[in-house]
Scaffold this motif. Structure first.
Motif, short mmCIF file in Angstrom:
data_model
loop_
_atom_site.label_atom_id
_atom_site.label_comp_id
_atom_site.label_asym_id
_atom_site.label_seq_id
_atom_site.Cartn_x
_atom_site.Cartn_y
_atom_site.Cartn_z
N MET A 221 0.83 -1.20 0.00
CA MET A 221 0.00 0.00 0.00
C MET A 221 0.87 1.25 0.00
O MET A 221 0.61 2.21 -0.75
CB MET A 221 -0.94 0.00 1.21
CG MET A 221 -2.08 -1.00 1.12
SD MET A 221 -3.00 -1.12 2.69
CE MET A 221 -3.65 0.56 2.83
N LEU A 222 1.91 1.25 0.83
CA LEU A 222 2.80 2.41 0.90
C LEU A 222 3.52 2.62 -0.43
O LEU A 222 3.61 3.76 -0.93
CB LEU A 222 3.82 2.21 2.03
CG LEU A 222 4.87 3.31 2.19
CD1 LEU A 222 4.22 4.65 2.52
CD2 LEU A 222 5.89 2.91 3.27
N GLY A 231 -5.55 4.96 -5.40
CA GLY A 231 -6.73 4.11 -5.56
C GLY A 231 -6.39 2.64 -5.45
O GLY A 231 -7.12 1.87 -4.80
N GLU A 232 -5.30 2.21 -6.06
CA GLU A 232 -4.88 0.81 -5.96
C GLU A 232 -4.55 0.44 -4.52
O GLU A 232 -4.85 -0.66 -4.07
CB GLU A 232 -3.67 0.57 -6.86
CG GLU A 232 -3.97 0.51 -8.34
CD GLU A 232 -2.74 0.11 -9.13
OE1 GLU A 232 -2.10 -0.91 -8.77
OE2 GLU A 232 -2.39 0.83 -10.09
N ALA A 233 -3.91 1.37 -3.82
CA ALA A 233 -3.55 1.11 -2.42
C ALA A 233 -4.80 0.91 -1.57
O ALA A 233 -4.86 0.00 -0.73
CB ALA A 233 -2.71 2.26 -1.88
N LEU A 234 -5.80 1.74 -1.78
CA LEU A 234 -7.04 1.62 -1.01
C LEU A 234 -7.81 0.36 -1.39
O LEU A 234 -8.41 -0.30 -0.53
CB LEU A 234 -7.90 2.87 -1.22
CG LEU A 234 -7.29 4.18 -0.69
CD1 LEU A 234 -8.15 5.37 -1.11
CD2 LEU A 234 -7.13 4.13 0.82
N PRO A 255 -1.68 -1.54 12.78
CA PRO A 255 -0.76 -0.92 11.80
C PRO A 255 -1.38 -0.80 10.41
O PRO A 255 -1.23 0.24 9.75
CB PRO A 255 0.44 -1.86 11.80
CG PRO A 255 0.41 -2.51 13.14
CD PRO A 255 -1.04 -2.70 13.44
N LEU A 256 -2.07 -1.83 9.96
CA LEU A 256 -2.65 -1.79 8.62
C LEU A 256 -3.81 -0.80 8.57
O LEU A 256 -3.97 -0.06 7.59
CB LEU A 256 -3.11 -3.20 8.22
CG LEU A 256 -3.61 -3.37 6.78
CD1 LEU A 256 -2.57 -2.88 5.78
CD2 LEU A 256 -3.98 -4.83 6.51
N GLN A 257 -4.63 -0.77 9.61
CA GLN A 257 -5.73 0.20 9.63
C GLN A 257 -5.19 1.63 9.64
O GLN A 257 -5.75 2.52 8.97
CB GLN A 257 -6.61 -0.05 10.85
CG GLN A 257 -7.39 -1.36 10.79
CD GLN A 257 -8.41 -1.46 11.90
OE1 GLN A 257 -9.13 -0.50 12.21
NE2 GLN A 257 -8.51 -2.62 12.52
N ILE A 263 -3.28 6.98 4.19
CA ILE A 263 -3.39 7.10 2.74
C ILE A 263 -4.66 7.86 2.36
O ILE A 263 -4.65 8.71 1.45
CB ILE A 263 -3.34 5.71 2.08
CG1 ILE A 263 -1.92 5.14 2.22
CG2 ILE A 263 -3.76 5.77 0.61
CD1 ILE A 263 -1.78 3.71 1.73
N LEU A 264 -5.75 7.60 3.06
CA LEU A 264 -6.98 8.36 2.81
C LEU A 264 -6.75 9.85 3.02
O LEU A 264 -7.27 10.69 2.26
CB LEU A 264 -8.09 7.88 3.75
CG LEU A 264 -8.87 6.63 3.35
CD1 LEU A 264 -9.82 6.21 4.47
CD2 LEU A 264 -9.66 6.86 2.05
N ALA A 265 -5.98 10.18 4.05
CA ALA A 265 -5.71 11.59 4.38
C ALA A 265 -4.55 12.18 3.59
O ALA A 265 -4.26 13.37 3.74
CB ALA A 265 -5.43 11.70 5.87
#
Length: 288
Positions: A221-222, A231-234, A255-257, A263-265
């Motif tokens: 995700m990072l 978008g792919e990360a989310l 950690p994942l949450q 990423i949302l922010a």
């Protein structure tokens, strides 16, 4: 390459002879760059247990329990002697060498594989992986090299054909877990040196192979976010969340949450080197 140097005069003809025992995959031996497979199942199991205890004696009782798992054997001592003889032939190779003493020694009520620990590939892996992990926060470029060397030693699942003995299976599980941790550190090193593309290439394979390993998802995700693919990360987070729920009945760990929230922010801290290390020491949510 590991080199054993016997001290006994009777073994002087073997001075400088190279020996490598491989258990990160199929159990085998390499001598002077010549690879030797071991066909007999019990001989492989015999070698595997001795390799796990390289330089230390293993009792006949422990060897018998590993090879026959508590099943009755007519004459255990004779059976072990036969396996030891076959293994010596594999180690030493030629008929002339077989006349001399072997690195495989019979000791009081047991056997000893008289080699330094670094002659066993799993010990070299553990050493390289530990050094790579230690370098990661301070010299990620050096960490990357060490971890690549460590993981290159693997030729398949640990102790692949070492039998079903408890010690072999336990050691295999531990080594496989250490391999996963080394992979986590490897992709962290890629990210820490700014090679996001290299990290993504590794992580796509790892996430596909270990979809429930949350750290792989978090790092991918990072990496995706850093290369402009928010978008792919989310989407990856949602896919992992569903897999965890369907297969384990749990939610993603803290950690994942948190990575999802960052990423949302579009948190600016995600571009910093510290983002790679931020959750390395934090446990995932409890698995119940």
């Amino acid at each position: 390459m590991c080199v054993f140097t016997p001290t006994s005069p009777s073994r002087s003809t073997h001075r400088g002879k190279s020996l490598q025992i491989n258990i990160l995959g199929s159990v085998s031996i390499s001598t002077n760059e010549k690879h030797r497979t071991i066909r007999a199942n019990k001989v492989r199991a015999f070698l595997a247990l001795l390799a796990l205890e390289a330089g230390r004696a293993v009792s006949n009782e422990d060897l018998a329990d590993e090879l026959w798992s508590g099943h009755l054997v007519g004459n255990t001592r004779n059976a072990l002697q036969a396996h030891a003889t076959r293994l010596r032939k594999v180690i030493l190779g030629s008929a002339q060498q077989r006349q001399g003493a072997s690195v495989l020694r019979a000791v009081h009520n047991g056997y000893l594989l008289e080699v330094p620990p670094e002659c066993v590939d799993s010990n070299r892996f553990l050493d390289l992986a530990a050094r790579g992990a230690a370098e990661l926060p301070v010299r990620p470029d050096r960490s990357l090299v060490l971890l690549q060397q460590a993981l290159a030693l693997w030729q398949g699942p640990a102790l692949l054909d070492a039998g079903d003995g408890l010690r072999a299976r336990s050691a295999a599980a531990l080594l496989d877990e250490r391999r996963l941790t080394a992979w986590e550190n490897l992709v962290s090193a890629y990210l820490a040196v700014g090679d996001d593309g290299g990290a993504i290439a590794e992580l796509r394979q790892l996430v596909a192979r270990y979809p429930l390993r949350e750290r792989f998802c978090e790092l991918l995700m990072l990496a995706l976010y850093r290369t402009g693919r928010q978008g792919e990360a989310l989407d990856l987070f949602q896919w992992t969340r569903r897999r965890l729920d369907e297969e384990l009945g749990i939610q993603p760990g803290v950690p994942l949450q948190r990575r999802h929230t960052e990423i949302l922010a579009q948190d600016p801290a995600l571009t910093l080197p510290s983002a790679v290390m931020s959750s390395r020491r934090e446990p995932a949510a409890a698995r119940t």
